[in-house]
Design a protein around this motif. Structure first.
Motif, PDB file in Angstrom:
ATOM      1  N   CYS A   1       0.843  -1.204   0.000  1.00  0.00           N
ATOM      2  CA  CYS A   1       0.000   0.000   0.000  1.00  0.00           C
ATOM      3  C   CYS A   1       0.878   1.254   0.000  1.00  0.00           C
ATOM      4  N   ALA A   2       1.866   1.295   0.901  1.00  0.00           N
ATOM      5  CA  ALA A   2       2.765   2.452   0.971  1.00  0.00           C
ATOM      6  C   ALA A   2       3.535   2.612  -0.330  1.00  0.00           C
ATOM      7  N   ARG A   3       3.995   1.511  -0.890  1.00  0.00           N
ATOM      8  CA  ARG A   3       4.756   1.582  -2.139  1.00  0.00           C
ATOM      9  C   ARG A   3       3.891   2.112  -3.284  1.00  0.00           C
ATOM     10  N   GLN A   4       2.662   1.647  -3.395  1.00  0.00           N
ATOM     11  CA  GLN A   4       1.780   2.133  -4.464  1.00  0.00           C
ATOM     12  C   GLN A   4       1.547   3.632  -4.335  1.00  0.00           C
ATOM     13  N   LEU A   5       1.365   4.102  -3.106  1.00  0.00           N
ATOM     14  CA  LEU A   5       1.132   5.536  -2.920  1.00  0.00           C
ATOM     15  C   LEU A   5       2.372   6.355  -3.244  1.00  0.00           C
ATOM     16  N   ILE A   6       3.566   5.923  -2.841  1.00  0.00           N
ATOM     17  CA  ILE A   6       4.767   6.694  -3.142  1.00  0.00           C
ATOM     18  C   ILE A   6       5.044   6.673  -4.646  1.00  0.00           C
ATOM     19  N   GLU A   7       4.748   5.583  -5.314  1.00  0.00           N
ATOM     20  CA  GLU A   7       4.896   5.555  -6.773  1.00  0.00           C
ATOM     21  C   GLU A   7       3.953   6.561  -7.425  1.00  0.00           C
ATOM     22  N   HIS A   8       2.748   6.655  -6.916  1.00  0.00           N
ATOM     23  CA  HIS A   8       1.786   7.618  -7.470  1.00  0.00           C
ATOM     24  C   HIS A   8       2.233   9.053  -7.196  1.00  0.00           C
TER      25      HIS A   8
ATOM     26  N   SER B   1       6.078  14.938  -7.756  1.00  0.00           N
ATOM     27  CA  SER B   1       6.467  15.411  -6.434  1.00  0.00           C
ATOM     28  C   SER B   1       7.672  14.625  -5.922  1.00  0.00           C
ATOM     29  N   ALA B   2       8.582  15.327  -5.259  1.00  0.00           N
ATOM     30  CA  ALA B   2       9.765  14.682  -4.674  1.00  0.00           C
ATOM     31  C   ALA B   2       9.573  14.398  -3.181  1.00  0.00           C
ATOM     32  N   ARG B   3       8.397  14.688  -2.648  1.00  0.00           N
ATOM     33  CA  ARG B   3       8.152  14.479  -1.217  1.00  0.00           C
ATOM     34  C   ARG B   3       8.124  12.990  -0.877  1.00  0.00           C
ATOM     35  N   SER B   4       8.544  12.675   0.341  1.00  0.00           N
ATOM     36  CA  SER B   4       8.440  11.308   0.846  1.00  0.00           C
ATOM     37  C   SER B   4       7.049  11.135   1.462  1.00  0.00           C
ATOM     38  N   LEU B   5       6.780   9.937   1.962  1.00  0.00           N
ATOM     39  CA  LEU B   5       5.468   9.610   2.513  1.00  0.00           C
ATOM     40  C   LEU B   5       5.632   8.956   3.872  1.00  0.00           C
ATOM     41  N   VAL B   6       4.850   9.404   4.834  1.00  0.00           N
ATOM     42  CA  VAL B   6       4.688   8.703   6.110  1.00  0.00           C
ATOM     43  C   VAL B   6       3.204   8.388   6.200  1.00  0.00           C
ATOM     44  N   ILE B   7       2.896   7.121   6.440  1.00  0.00           N
ATOM     45  CA  ILE B   7       1.498   6.706   6.489  1.00  0.00           C
ATOM     46  C   ILE B   7       1.251   5.858   7.731  1.00  0.00           C
ATOM     47  N   SER B   8       0.138   6.129   8.383  1.00  0.00           N
ATOM     48  CA  SER B   8      -0.297   5.345   9.528  1.00  0.00           C
ATOM     49  C   SER B   8      -1.583   4.629   9.136  1.00  0.00           C
ATOM     50  N   LEU B   9      -1.596   3.319   9.332  1.00  0.00           N
ATOM     51  CA  LEU B   9      -2.762   2.511   8.987  1.00  0.00           C
ATOM     52  C   LEU B   9      -3.268   1.790  10.232  1.00  0.00           C
ATOM     53  N   GLY B  10      -4.323   2.318  10.828  1.00  0.00           N
ATOM     54  CA  GLY B  10      -4.972   1.704  11.990  1.00  0.00           C
ATOM     55  C   GLY B  10      -6.228   1.004  11.515  1.00  0.00           C
ATOM     56  N   LEU B  11      -6.079  -0.226  11.076  1.00  0.00           N
ATOM     57  CA  LEU B  11      -7.172  -0.911  10.394  1.00  0.00           C
ATOM     58  C   LEU B  11      -7.706  -2.104  11.166  1.00  0.00           C
TER      59      LEU B  11
ATOM     60  N   SER C   1      -7.479  -6.589   4.544  1.00  0.00           N
ATOM     61  CA  SER C   1      -7.651  -7.320   3.287  1.00  0.00           C
ATOM     62  C   SER C   1      -7.192  -6.484   2.096  1.00  0.00           C
ATOM     63  N   GLN C   2      -6.897  -7.180   1.011  1.00  0.00           N
ATOM     64  CA  GLN C   2      -6.458  -6.518  -0.210  1.00  0.00           C
ATOM     65  C   GLN C   2      -7.532  -5.554  -0.721  1.00  0.00           C
ATOM     66  N   GLY C   3      -8.800  -5.930  -0.640  1.00  0.00           N
ATOM     67  CA  GLY C   3      -9.888  -5.067  -1.096  1.00  0.00           C
ATOM     68  C   GLY C   3      -9.974  -3.771  -0.309  1.00  0.00           C
ATOM     69  N   THR C   4      -9.804  -3.864   1.010  1.00  0.00           N
ATOM     70  CA  THR C   4      -9.819  -2.666   1.853  1.00  0.00           C
ATOM     71  C   THR C   4      -8.655  -1.753   1.489  1.00  0.00           C
ATOM     72  N   LEU C   5      -7.468  -2.330   1.329  1.00  0.00           N
ATOM     73  CA  LEU C   5      -6.297  -1.513   1.001  1.00  0.00           C
ATOM     74  C   LEU C   5      -6.427  -0.860  -0.373  1.00  0.00           C
ATOM     75  N   LYS C   6      -7.019  -1.565  -1.344  1.00  0.00           N
ATOM     76  CA  LYS C   6      -7.262  -0.964  -2.665  1.00  0.00           C
ATOM     77  C   LYS C   6      -8.198   0.233  -2.547  1.00  0.00           C
ATOM     78  N   ASP C   7      -9.252   0.102  -1.737  1.00  0.00           N
ATOM     79  CA  ASP C   7     -10.192   1.209  -1.547  1.00  0.00           C
ATOM     80  C   ASP C   7      -9.520   2.390  -0.844  1.00  0.00           C
ATOM     81  N   ILE C   8      -8.635   2.106   0.106  1.00  0.00           N
ATOM     82  CA  ILE C   8      -7.906   3.176   0.800  1.00  0.00           C
ATOM     83  C   ILE C   8      -6.996   3.898  -0.182  1.00  0.00           C
ATOM     84  N   ILE C   9      -6.258   3.160  -0.986  1.00  0.00           N
ATOM     85  CA  ILE C   9      -5.371   3.771  -1.983  1.00  0.00           C
ATOM     86  C   ILE C   9      -6.176   4.647  -2.930  1.00  0.00           C
ATOM     87  N   ALA C  10      -7.306   4.146  -3.408  1.00  0.00           N
ATOM     88  CA  ALA C  10      -8.150   4.913  -4.326  1.00  0.00           C
ATOM     89  C   ALA C  10      -8.662   6.194  -3.670  1.00  0.00           C
TER      90      ALA C  10
END
Length: 129
Positions: free
Chosen positions: A85-92, A98-108, A112-121
């Motif tokens: 999930c983090a990798r997909q977002l930093i690639e996007h 943008s050259a910014r890095s990403l810090v992400i907190s996931l309290g889930l 599941s893969q479906g939930t993470l896809k919806d979060i990324i979207a």
């Protein structure tokens, strides 16, 4: 992904540009806050009312090779789907220029893969980059 329950753009009282929304993902109320700092995007996603696994992701560039994208869990046991999930977002983020890095907190509740896809979207749809 379902329709957001509420959404708010950057407020005049908070000094950092941010976006917050609340939506239902797979039956779980999911709150998302995206903040844009000088060199980093901070994304907080929670279904449990507090921060969860904290990950960092960045794009590494070299003159001699193609860029690589690195993501690492900073706090919590390793979970491959959260790293993805983090990798997909930093690639996007990087793909948008943008050259910014990403810090992400996931309290889930649901990892599941479906939930993470919806979060990324949802994060991409409401991006600040």
């Amino acid at each position: 992904m379902e329709v957001p329950m509420n959404s708010a753009r950057s407020g005049a009282h908070f000094p950092v540009q941010h976006q917050s929304l609340s939506l239902d993902i797979k039956g779980n109320k999911t709150d998302i806050v995206i903040s844009k700092y000088e060199d980093t995007f901070l994304v907080i996603v929670t279904q449990i009312g507090c921060m969860g696994t904290i990950l960092a992701a960045k794009k590494d560039e070299s003159v001699f090779s193609d860029p690589t994208y690195n993501s690492a869990i900073k706090i919590s046991p390793e979970h491959p789907l959260l790293l993805a999930c983090a990798r997909q977002l930093i690639e996007h983020i990087s793909g948008s220029g943008s050259a910014r890095s990403l810090v992400i907190s996931l309290g889930l509740k649901d990892h599941s893969q479906g939930t993470l896809k919806d979060i990324i979207a949802a994060v991409i749809e409401n991006r600040l980059w």
